[in-house]
Design an enzyme around this catalytic site. Structure first.
Site, PDB file in Angstrom:
ATOM      1  N   ARG A   1     -10.668  -4.723 -14.240  1.00 14.70           N
ATOM      2  CA  ARG A   1      -9.521  -5.571 -13.905  1.00 14.70           C
ATOM      3  C   ARG A   1     -10.005  -7.007 -13.986  1.00 14.70           C
ATOM      4  O   ARG A   1     -11.080  -7.330 -13.512  1.00 14.70           O
ATOM      5  CB  ARG A   1      -9.011  -5.310 -12.482  1.00 14.70           C
ATOM      6  CG  ARG A   1      -8.573  -3.893 -12.194  1.00 14.70           C
ATOM      7  CD  ARG A   1      -8.047  -3.778 -10.763  1.00 14.70           C
ATOM      8  NE  ARG A   1      -7.986  -2.401 -10.306  1.00 14.70           N
ATOM      9  CZ  ARG A   1      -6.951  -1.591 -10.492  1.00 14.70           C
ATOM     10  NH1 ARG A   1      -5.897  -2.027 -11.148  1.00 14.70           N
ATOM     11  NH2 ARG A   1      -6.962  -0.355 -10.035  1.00 14.70           N
TER      12      ARG A   1
ATOM     13  N   HIS B   1     -15.443   2.624 -14.886  1.00 16.92           N
ATOM     14  CA  HIS B   1     -15.253   1.874 -13.642  1.00 16.92           C
ATOM     15  C   HIS B   1     -16.501   1.084 -13.257  1.00 16.92           C
ATOM     16  O   HIS B   1     -16.460   0.271 -12.334  1.00 16.92           O
ATOM     17  CB  HIS B   1     -14.879   2.863 -12.516  1.00 16.92           C
ATOM     18  CG  HIS B   1     -14.453   2.223 -11.244  1.00 16.92           C
ATOM     19  ND1 HIS B   1     -15.197   2.308 -10.088  1.00 16.92           N
ATOM     20  CD2 HIS B   1     -13.366   1.483 -10.936  1.00 16.92           C
ATOM     21  CE1 HIS B   1     -14.580   1.650  -9.114  1.00 16.92           C
ATOM     22  NE2 HIS B   1     -13.467   1.145  -9.596  1.00 16.92           N
TER      23      HIS B   1
ATOM     24  N   ARG C   1      -5.268   1.445 -13.122  1.00 14.82           N
ATOM     25  CA  ARG C   1      -3.890   1.647 -12.676  1.00 14.82           C
ATOM     26  C   ARG C   1      -3.195   0.354 -12.290  1.00 14.82           C
ATOM     27  O   ARG C   1      -3.714  -0.472 -11.559  1.00 14.82           O
ATOM     28  CB  ARG C   1      -3.852   2.617 -11.493  1.00 14.82           C
ATOM     29  CG  ARG C   1      -2.435   2.847 -10.991  1.00 14.82           C
ATOM     30  CD  ARG C   1      -2.348   3.878  -9.908  1.00 14.82           C
ATOM     31  NE  ARG C   1      -2.608   5.211 -10.446  1.00 14.82           N
ATOM     32  CZ  ARG C   1      -3.593   5.973 -10.034  1.00 14.82           C
ATOM     33  NH1 ARG C   1      -4.418   5.542  -9.138  1.00 14.82           N
ATOM     34  NH2 ARG C   1      -3.752   7.169 -10.527  1.00 14.82           N
TER      35      ARG C   1
ATOM     36  N   ASN D   1       0.829  -1.210   0.000  1.00 14.90           N
ATOM     37  CA  ASN D   1       0.000   0.000   0.000  1.00 14.90           C
ATOM     38  C   ASN D   1       0.861   1.257   0.000  1.00 14.90           C
ATOM     39  O   ASN D   1       0.596   2.220  -0.736  1.00 14.90           O
ATOM     40  CB  ASN D   1      -0.898   0.029   1.240  1.00 14.90           C
ATOM     41  CG  ASN D   1      -2.058  -0.940   1.165  1.00 14.90           C
ATOM     42  OD1 ASN D   1      -2.340  -1.505   0.112  1.00 14.90           O
ATOM     43  ND2 ASN D   1      -2.728  -1.141   2.279  1.00 14.90           N
TER      44      ASN D   1
END
Length: 746
Positions: free
Chosen positions: A429, A489, A459, A102
């Site tokens: 994704r 998205h 990303r 993270n």
């Protein structure tokens, strides 16, 4: 280690509206002596509009918490799970790896974005009132504290506990002679051939150091001339981070390389070596226009990403000053961005340790079952999902309900069904061996019309998404990349099926990606339905995404960037009217991030009017709860655990006729202004009640969670006043599924 606090211990300073008006978060200058979910460079300024005031006084300045500080607090909550001795041991190692991963992404994106703003002179204050330079200095100081705590947790707590369980993480000097000999053989045959020592001298310029690579800075001496030379050896990223020296004993791969540097520099004296790791700006900046091939533009930008400017240098704390000066000078990095740490660096390598097969040191195994409404009773045959959906909508709650026997099976059945004419799908994704992609390819090859909207700008998944976009195109799928300037998205799937003389549309609207692997680890919600209104909405939205439709109103959807924020804000304001009229009113929100100022301000207005507002947030939260005169009717809670809380739900009392929405959108500028997002209204009363129960349980004082105070501090509540553990909502849901496999209620 900081012990879990009881509710009685959670005492926060209660700032008043007046004090908040004059308040700006404290900044801490980085003290350097000689020497951090969903992240985005979302740094837009905000000014409260006249319309949002709803006839009331302007809201006070200083009402927003700093989002970077809030993100660091989120990662601190991850670290607290690693520090907690009640967390299974290998899961503690896993949380240490998650914390490190993270923080890598935080520096690559958020810190890089701040540095870019400072460098370009865009010094607009954030909504919290801080200048970019002040935020950056706070990040440097706070992240330094957290990284030190992270290292201490590993060295003083987790590593010794692992050793007691027979999992020894050792350094080269601790190995027995026989172990060293075994690793020397491994080095000669498997490691040495892929190493490339790079000298630095007038004939050899300082080498390029790639982002997140682990490196050895080596100082050698020529015994003939006596001259000292610097060299760099990159640790190949494809090698396992920890090598097994003998059963149960693991050594960092850089230790094995360092022990055999003489093999790389024959005839030279190896004087010293130090490990270092560089983090670079890896945020993409793709300039889109109508004529540009987005696929090619993204591939070029991925190449440029490798050359992003440095934002952090991690070094072993034993590093020689002369070597450090050379690195700082050649990498053009500031002293404040240097982080000396005890080795080994890069504890994302603990993901490898977590994979060790020791089930007694992990969370108890949980295998998701098929949702009851989709399961064939006393039958081994695959369920007919279309037949089930013609009967009723199905509300899915992953990972408690199996993804593979619901969403994946829905698409696989559609691909194989000769009566299915078309499939339309968004992919943000997905996994490398995705059965979703395989089903879409099968459908296209069998002659069905298949439209796939691949968001290749997701990303750090860009390369994988480019690969799958090409594979889908080659099979005959119509592949589009969304609208210029907007990421797609939303999580949508639409199947068009011939049934007699009519066409019926089957839809899936979800909160999570179509990714079978993460569906076992992420908590998400999804709605499968044959409702004609949802089907018509999805048809309209897909036409907008693939063509030139300008439709902006829908029947059961709220869609960003046009209607989603306004739709939610207007519903929050409507709760104020219901409350004033004496009708049932409440606002309940579950999201990953709560940052958007217009939505936060609407919650403040609702609180001031007396409407109870509950916010369940996993990560960043800019809202200050519990401030008298502003937000005393707002509670903010956070749940972290074995599953990553990822669903987004919005529930309103609506005067006694509950209204509930679920979908893909977080409350951030990027989601509401720069992405295509979709929420679907849940109409089945049982589903609405189930989602409200989920939100009530998550916010309950009897549920283990972190509570946000008005000062921006998070307090962990894991035990009650008698020291007894509070219930874990994820374990509660697991137990419920084990008792009654697959039900209609989360």
């Amino acid at each position: 280690m900081r012990q879990p606090n009881t509710q009685a211990e959670a005492q926060h300073t209660q700032p008043s509206v007046g004090s908040i008006a004059a308040h700006r978060p404290n900044t801490v200058a980085a003290t350097v002596s000689g020497l951090e979910p969903d992240i985005d460079a979302d740094l837009d300024a905000y000014e409260e509009s006249e319309e949002s005031q709803d006839g009331g006084a302007r809201l006070p300045q200083g009402r927003f918490l700093d989002r970077e500080r809030s993100w660091l607090a989120f990662n601190e909550r991850v670290l607290e799970l690693a520090e907690d001795p009640s967390t299974p041991l290998l899961e503690r190692a896993n949380f240490l790896a998650i914390f490190a991963s993270n923080l890598d992404e935080f520096f690559m994106v958020r810190v890089a974005g701040l540095k870019r703003r400072i460098a370009t002179g865009v010094a607009t204050r954030s909504a919290s009132g801080l200048q970019p330079r002040e935020v950056l200095e706070m990040i440097w100081a706070r992240s330094r504290e957290l990284m030190a705590r992270h290292a201490a947790c590993f060295h003083e707590d987790v590593a010794p506990a692992l050793a007691e369980e027979g999992i020894h993480l050792v350094r080269w000097s601790e190995l027995a002679e026989k172990e060293q000999a075994r690793l020397f053989t491994l080095f000669r045959h498997r490691i040495f051939p892929v190493l490339t020592p790079l000298a630095v001298d007038p004939a050899h310029p300082f080498p390029y150091i790639s982002g997140l690579s682990l490196n050895l800075a080596v100082v050698v001496r020529n015994p003939v001339t006596g001259h000292r030379h610097f060299a760099r050896v990159k640790v190949p990223p494809l090698l396992s981070r920890f090598l097994e020296a003998s059963p149960g004993r693991y050594v960092p791969v850089e230790d094995v390389i360092a022990a055999h540097l003489e093999e790389l520099f024959p005839g030279m004296e190896v004087l010293e070596h130090h490990t270092f790791r560089l983090t670079r700006n890896e945020d993409l900046e793709v300039e889109e226009d109508d004529a540009e091939n987005l696929l090619q533009a993204l591939e070029k930008e991925l190449m440029r990403r490798r050359l992003g400017p440095p934002v952090r240098l991690e070094v072993e704390e034993s590093v020689d000053r002369e070597v450090l000066d050379l690195l700082v000078r050649e990498l053009k990095i500031g002293e404040a961005e240097v982080y000396p740490l005890p080795g080994p660096l890069d504890l994302t390598g603990l993901f490898r340790i977590h994979s060790i097969d020791r089930p007694e040191l992990k969370y108890p195994k949980f295998v998701a079952g098929t949702h009851r409404d989709l399961a064939e009773v006393e039958s081994a045959s695959a369920p007919d999902i279309f037949a089930a959906l013609r009967t009723k909508d199905v509300l899915l709650h992953h990972p408690y309900d199996s993804f593979s026997t619901s969403v994946q099976a829905f698409l696989e059945q559609a691909a194989a069904d000769p009566d299915v004419l078309a499939i339309k799908q968004t992919l943000y994704r997905t996994s490398g061996d995705s059965p979703i992609v395989d089903a879409l390819i099968e459908a296209a090859e069998s002659g069905k019309q298949v439209l796939v909207l691949v968001e290749i700008k997701a990303r750090f998944d860009e390369s994988a998404n480019i690969k799958w976009a090409r594979k889908l195109e080659e099979s005959g799928c119509h592949v589009v990349y969304g609208l210029v300037g907007l990421k797609t998205h939303c999580k949508l799937s639409l199947v068009v099926r011939q049934e007699g003389e009519t066409l019926r549309r089957y839809s899936h609207v979800g909160t999570g990606n179509y990714h079978p692997k993460t569906a076992r680890l992420y908590e998400d919600l999804g709605l499968l339905t044959s409702d004609p209104q949802v089907g018509a909405d999805l048809s309209d939205l897909f036409n907008r995404l693939s063509g030139y439709s300008r439709r902006e109103t829908y029947r059961r959807l709220l869609v960003a960037p046009k209607s989603l924020r306004d739709g939610l804000v207007s519903r929050i304001h409507k709760e104020i009217q219901h409350h004033r009229a004496g009708r049932p009113a409440h606002v309940r929100i579950k999201v990953n991030s709560m940052v958007d100022e217009a939505v936060v301000d609407a919650c403040y207005r609702a609180s001031q009017a007396g409407v109870p507002v509950d916010v369940w947030v996993r990560g960043i939260c800019a809202l200050r709860p519990g401030v008298p005169g502003l937000s005393e009717n707002i509670r903010v809670r956070s749940v972290l655990g074995r599953f990553l809380e990822h669903s987004r739900v919005f529930a309103f009392g609506n005067g006694g006729e509950p209204e509930v929405w679920l979908g893909s959108a977080d409350m951030m500028h990027r989601n509401l202004d720069r992405r295509i997002e979709a929420l679907v209204r849940v109409t089945d009363p049982a589903h609405r009640a189930a989602l409200n129960r989920l939100l009530e349980n998550g916010m309950s004082d009897g549920t283990a969670s972190w509570h946000l105070g008005p000062d921006g501090e998070w307090t962990r509540h894991a035990t009650d006043a008698d020291g007894q553990p509070l219930r874990n909502i994820q374990e509660m849901l697991i137990d419920a599924r084990r008792r009654r496999r697959g039900t209609a209620t989360p």
